[in-house]
Design a protein around this motif. Structure first.
Motif, PDB file in Angstrom:
ATOM      1  N   TYR A 425      93.592 -90.087  53.520  1.00 24.31           N
ATOM      2  CA  TYR A 425      92.801 -89.089  52.797  1.00 24.31           C
ATOM      3  C   TYR A 425      93.181 -89.138  51.325  1.00 24.31           C
ATOM      4  N   LEU A 426      92.178 -89.222  50.466  1.00 27.74           N
ATOM      5  CA  LEU A 426      92.439 -89.208  49.033  1.00 27.74           C
ATOM      6  C   LEU A 426      92.706 -87.781  48.566  1.00 27.74           C
ATOM      7  N   HIS A 427      93.633 -87.623  47.628  1.00 20.40           N
ATOM      8  CA  HIS A 427      93.794 -86.301  47.010  1.00 20.40           C
ATOM      9  C   HIS A 427      92.730 -86.166  45.925  1.00 20.40           C
ATOM     10  N   VAL A 428      92.056 -85.035  45.932  1.00 20.46           N
ATOM     11  CA  VAL A 428      90.988 -84.796  44.950  1.00 20.46           C
ATOM     12  C   VAL A 428      91.151 -83.408  44.350  1.00 20.46           C
ATOM     13  N   SER A 429      90.857 -83.298  43.083  1.00 24.42           N
ATOM     14  CA  SER A 429      90.852 -82.006  42.399  1.00 24.42           C
ATOM     15  C   SER A 429      89.805 -82.057  41.297  1.00 24.42           C
ATOM     16  N   ASN A 430      89.049 -80.992  41.186  1.00 27.37           N
ATOM     17  CA  ASN A 430      88.051 -80.940  40.113  1.00 27.37           C
ATOM     18  C   ASN A 430      88.697 -81.071  38.738  1.00 27.37           C
ATOM     19  N   ARG A 431      89.987 -80.727  38.658  1.00 29.01           N
ATOM     20  CA  ARG A 431      90.704 -80.849  37.383  1.00 29.01           C
ATOM     21  C   ARG A 431      90.831 -82.310  36.948  1.00 29.01           C
ATOM     22  N   ASP A 432      90.685 -83.228  37.891  1.00 29.25           N
ATOM     23  CA  ASP A 432      90.849 -84.650  37.582  1.00 29.25           C
ATOM     24  C   ASP A 432      89.543 -85.346  37.217  1.00 29.25           C
ATOM     25  N   PHE A 433      88.427 -84.621  37.280  1.00 24.07           N
ATOM     26  CA  PHE A 433      87.143 -85.208  36.903  1.00 24.07           C
ATOM     27  C   PHE A 433      87.130 -85.516  35.413  1.00 24.07           C
ATOM     28  N   HIS A 434      86.606 -86.686  35.088  1.00 24.83           N
ATOM     29  CA  HIS A 434      86.520 -87.071  33.672  1.00 24.83           C
ATOM     30  C   HIS A 434      85.394 -86.314  32.961  1.00 24.83           C
ATOM     31  N   HIS A 435      84.319 -86.057  33.691  1.00 23.03           N
ATOM     32  CA  HIS A 435      83.186 -85.349  33.094  1.00 23.03           C
ATOM     33  C   HIS A 435      82.742 -84.240  34.051  1.00 23.03           C
ATOM     34  N   LEU A 436      83.212 -83.043  33.800  1.00 16.49           N
ATOM     35  CA  LEU A 436      82.892 -81.899  34.639  1.00 16.49           C
ATOM     36  C   LEU A 436      82.044 -80.922  33.827  1.00 16.49           C
ATOM     37  N   SER A 437      80.926 -80.494  34.404  1.00 11.39           N
ATOM     38  CA  SER A 437      80.050 -79.585  33.680  1.00 11.39           C
ATOM     39  C   SER A 437      80.759 -78.257  33.437  1.00 11.39           C
ATOM     40  N   SER A 438      80.360 -77.562  32.393  1.00 10.67           N
ATOM     41  CA  SER A 438      80.992 -76.283  32.055  1.00 10.67           C
ATOM     42  C   SER A 438      80.772 -75.253  33.161  1.00 10.67           C
ATOM     43  N   SER A 439      79.639 -75.342  33.870  1.00 16.76           N
ATOM     44  CA  SER A 439      79.357 -74.378  34.938  1.00 16.76           C
ATOM     45  C   SER A 439      80.302 -74.570  36.119  1.00 16.76           C
ATOM     46  N   ILE A 440      80.627 -75.817  36.436  1.00 14.39           N
ATOM     47  CA  ILE A 440      81.582 -76.077  37.515  1.00 14.39           C
ATOM     48  C   ILE A 440      82.997 -75.744  37.050  1.00 14.39           C
ATOM     49  N   GLU A 441      83.289 -76.084  35.806  1.00 14.59           N
ATOM     50  CA  GLU A 441      84.620 -75.835  35.254  1.00 14.59           C
ATOM     51  C   GLU A 441      84.938 -74.343  35.241  1.00 14.59           C
ATOM     52  N   GLY A 442      83.925 -73.526  35.018  1.00 12.48           N
ATOM     53  CA  GLY A 442      84.150 -72.082  34.954  1.00 12.48           C
ATOM     54  C   GLY A 442      83.798 -71.346  36.228  1.00 12.48           C
ATOM     55  N   LEU A 443      83.702 -72.098  37.343  1.00 14.93           N
ATOM     56  CA  LEU A 443      83.232 -71.503  38.585  1.00 14.93           C
ATOM     57  C   LEU A 443      84.187 -70.448  39.140  1.00 14.93           C
ATOM     58  N   SER A 444      85.488 -70.693  39.062  1.00 19.05           N
ATOM     59  CA  SER A 444      86.440 -69.700  39.592  1.00 19.05           C
ATOM     60  C   SER A 444      86.352 -68.390  38.817  1.00 19.05           C
ATOM     61  N   ASP A 445      86.163 -68.467  37.480  1.00 24.79           N
ATOM     62  CA  ASP A 445      85.995 -67.253  36.687  1.00 24.79           C
ATOM     63  C   ASP A 445      84.717 -66.522  37.065  1.00 24.79           C
ATOM     64  N   GLU A 446      83.659 -67.297  37.328  1.00 30.13           N
ATOM     65  CA  GLU A 446      82.382 -66.700  37.718  1.00 30.13           C
ATOM     66  C   GLU A 446      82.503 -65.997  39.069  1.00 30.13           C
ATOM     67  N   ILE A 447      83.223 -66.625  39.991  1.00 32.80           N
ATOM     68  CA  ILE A 447      83.422 -66.017  41.315  1.00 32.80           C
ATOM     69  C   ILE A 447      84.202 -64.716  41.187  1.00 32.80           C
ATOM     70  N   ASN A 448      85.211 -64.704  40.337  1.00 35.08           N
ATOM     71  CA  ASN A 448      86.003 -63.478  40.171  1.00 35.08           C
ATOM     72  C   ASN A 448      85.217 -62.377  39.475  1.00 35.08           C
ATOM     73  N   ARG A 449      84.350 -62.745  38.557  1.00 35.49           N
ATOM     74  CA  ARG A 449      83.480 -61.722  37.959  1.00 35.49           C
ATOM     75  C   ARG A 449      82.625 -61.069  39.046  1.00 35.49           C
ATOM     76  N   PHE A 450      82.144 -61.905  39.937  1.00 34.69           N
ATOM     77  CA  PHE A 450      81.293 -61.421  41.025  1.00 34.69           C
ATOM     78  C   PHE A 450      82.077 -60.538  41.997  1.00 34.69           C
ATOM     79  N   THR A 451      83.255 -61.010  42.453  1.00 33.72           N
ATOM     80  CA  THR A 451      84.030 -60.270  43.454  1.00 33.72           C
ATOM     81  C   THR A 451      84.610 -58.972  42.888  1.00 33.72           C
ATOM     82  N   LEU A 452      84.966 -59.000  41.593  1.00 29.42           N
ATOM     83  CA  LEU A 452      85.469 -57.766  40.968  1.00 29.42           C
ATOM     84  C   LEU A 452      84.362 -56.731  40.869  1.00 29.42           C
ATOM     85  N   ASN A 453      83.195 -57.169  40.505  1.00 27.29           N
ATOM     86  CA  ASN A 453      82.054 -56.261  40.359  1.00 27.29           C
ATOM     87  C   ASN A 453      81.592 -55.724  41.717  1.00 27.29           C
TER      88      ASN A 453
END
Length: 552
Positions: A425-453
């Motif tokens: 199994y390969l180890h994978v992390s979105n942090r290792d992507f060379h070109h990650l869109s800003s929407s994916i990069e900020g997804l955890s913050d977006e999820i927390n905005r949603f769950t907090l609200n």
């Protein structure tokens, strides 16, 4: 349950009961039962009755069990596509003992569990009424139920923006053959239907320490399984110092590896668990009055950044050190024994060669050439049939090929061979992507905005799901090392086991795991948290999909 779509809640609840009730033990024909259920259930949705070309069962090539991956595409406007990933196999219910016949019926099982002794936490959860117990409830029939119910809901939306592709694969709990085979399917569907894959959403259960603090994962841990084969020198137990016991050396190597935190990777402030042996044994077929000629052990190692080459080099160093220490101890004990006898016998001197399987194979080719190649290939064909007939597993098959190669080596001295056993199994992390869109990069913050609200709750974001998952096959950044180091040192590579790295590179999709809270995965007290199943997890997934698909 708050502001939850009542029909969605009811669909998830009913689906979970139906799915758990279908035995789908991994590595068996039973997996086909749940595949048929899902395929038939999807066929009954009006959307797929009208568009049957968007639904299918992709049969795994050359699979002796005839299993398949179920896929369903909700085709909307534009190319943006979210993949909903799940696996429909479960581990068997042998651990339930006398309760095994109830493992797939949560209602009866929970009644029976109340009558037996349980760990206190499990007993408290059982009495709370907040958990559903049963085999596969958490891992991962809950995730399937959520995904199917969401797909049904979105199939009814007029002028749907974007696309949703559900993919349910077999064999995740074993070798991930379903996911590996489905890589070409995903690339074919992408081209055929003009899809741009934005994100893979997996729904494996997660662990947490408290009710109001969930976890999402933007990647998955890697896994490799090194094998250590030690050939000794057989002798009668009456003349033990004339032989070299491979168990002594293998034990020393295992002691250096077992739970050694030096093998724990650190990446992005996270640490993988240390390795542990899953097999350790001598290779005597029957009892006789002699020390064994060979011993073998293999262990799982979880990675966040280490490569097969780096692990091989570390194991070489450990084996060299262990060999030197073992030889020294044998020599000292032999001398003490000679002194006790008052004998003039000389202390035995041993030389142990440390090689990788690739080096061993090359040595056999150089020594025996075509004769070796013909016998080796003949053995591979025999092994293939035995694996298909479930007479042997991949670990034993690897050992057989190591021994076959050793048989064509002139050097008969003790030796350590280092190789690998599937799966990888390969180890994978979105942090290792060379070109990650800003929407994916900020997804955890977006999820927390949603769950907090919505619930005034925070979700922790971790870079790696430590439970091992099929998310490992959606992205890679180290193909050269894997191909040059792993393949040649895995005897079954490209013969019985293969990973199409080219297909992975063509996909290169970021991943996220959004699953319900589960406890005691693979234990008889396995359970899933109702509120996550019916409210939080589907709500978060809905928000993530709509956030990404609605974005311009």
């Amino acid at each position: 349950m708050g502001n939850v779509d009542e029909h969605l809640l009811e669909s998830i609840d009913l689906l979970l009961t139906d799915l758990v009730g279908i035995k789908s033990d991994t590595g068996t024909e039973l997996e086909i039962n749940v595949e048929n259920f899902m395929h038939n259930w999807l066929k009954e949705l009006q959307y797929f009755r009208e568009k049957p070309e968007y639904l299918g069962c992709y049969k795994l090539p050359q699979d002796p069990l005839k299993r398949g991956a179920i896929w369903a595409l909700r085709k909307g406007e534009g190319k943006k596509t979210i993949i909903l990933l799940n696996h429909h196999d479960v581990v068997n219910a042998d651990d339930y003992g006398l309760l095994s016949s109830y493992a797939y019926n949560p209602e009866i099982l929970m009644t029976r569990l109340k009558k037996i002794k349980l760990p206190q936490e499990a007993r408290d959860d059982l009495g709370s009424g907040k958990w559903i117990f049963g085999r596969g409830t958490a891992d991962m029939k809950a995730g399937i139920a959520i995904q199917l119910a969401l797909l049904e809901q979105y199939s009814k939306v007029a002028h749907f923006k974007g696309n949703i592709l559900l993919l349910s694969v077999p064999d995740e709990e074993s070798l991930s053959r379903g996911m590996i085979a489905s890589l070409s399917l995903l690339n074919d569907l992408k081209e055929k239907h003009s899809l741009n894959y934005e994100l893979v959403i997996n729904c494996e259960p997660h662990e947490r320490s408290e009710e109001g603090a969930g976890t999402i994962h933007g990647g998955s841990v890697g896994k490799m399984m090194p094998v250590i084969y030690v050939r000794g020198k057989q002798s009668h137990i009456g003349n033990v110092f004339q032989g070299f016991n491979p168990i002594s050396l293998l034990s020393k190597i295992a002691d250096e590896v077992e739970l050694n935190p030096d093998f724990s990777d650190e990446a992005h402030n996270e640490v993988s668990p240390p390795p542990s042996f899953v097999c350790f044994r001598d290779l005597k077929k029957t009892y006789d009055v002699s020390i064994p000629n060979a011993a073998v052990g293999y262990f799982s190692i979880l990675t966040l950044k280490s490569t097969p080459e780096e692990i091989t080099d570390r194991l070489k160093d450990i084996s060299i050190k262990a060999s030197e220490e073992t030889i020294y101890k044998i020599g000292k004990k032999h001398k003490d024994y000679i002194d006790k006898l008052g004998s003039s016998e000389k202390v035995a001197r041993w030389d142990v060669k440390i090689t990788t399987f690739a080096e061993l194979y090359e040595e056999a080719q150089g020594t025996s050439g075509e004769l070796f190649a013909l016998d080796y290939n003949k053995t591979v064909e025999k092994i293939k049939k035995e694996i298909e007939n479930k007479l042997i597993g991949l670990a034993d098959a690897t050992t057989i090929l190591i021994e076959k190669t050793l048989a064509y080596i002139d050097d008969m001295d003790p030796r350590v061979i280092i190789g690998f056993i599937p799966p990888y199994y390969l180890h994978v992390s979105n942090r290792d992507f060379h070109h990650l869109s800003s929407s994916i990069e900020g997804l955890s913050d977006e999820i927390n905005r949603f769950t907090l609200n919505k619930w005034n709750e925070m979700y922790r974001s971790q870079n790696y799901f430590m439970g091992i998952s099929d998310m490992s096959y959606f992205y890679m950044n180290e193909r050269t090392d894997v191909v040059t180091s792993l393949g040649p040192n895995m005897p079954l590579w490209n013969k019985i086991y293969h990973i199409p790295f080219g297909e992975i590179e063509k996909l290169s999709i970021p991943v996220i795991n959004i699953g319900p809270w589960g406890k005691d995965i693979h234990k008889f007290t396995e359970r899933v948290y109702k509120r996550d199943l019916l409210e939080r997890t589907p709500s978060i997934i809905k928000h993530v999909m709509e956030h990404l698909l609605d974005e311009k």
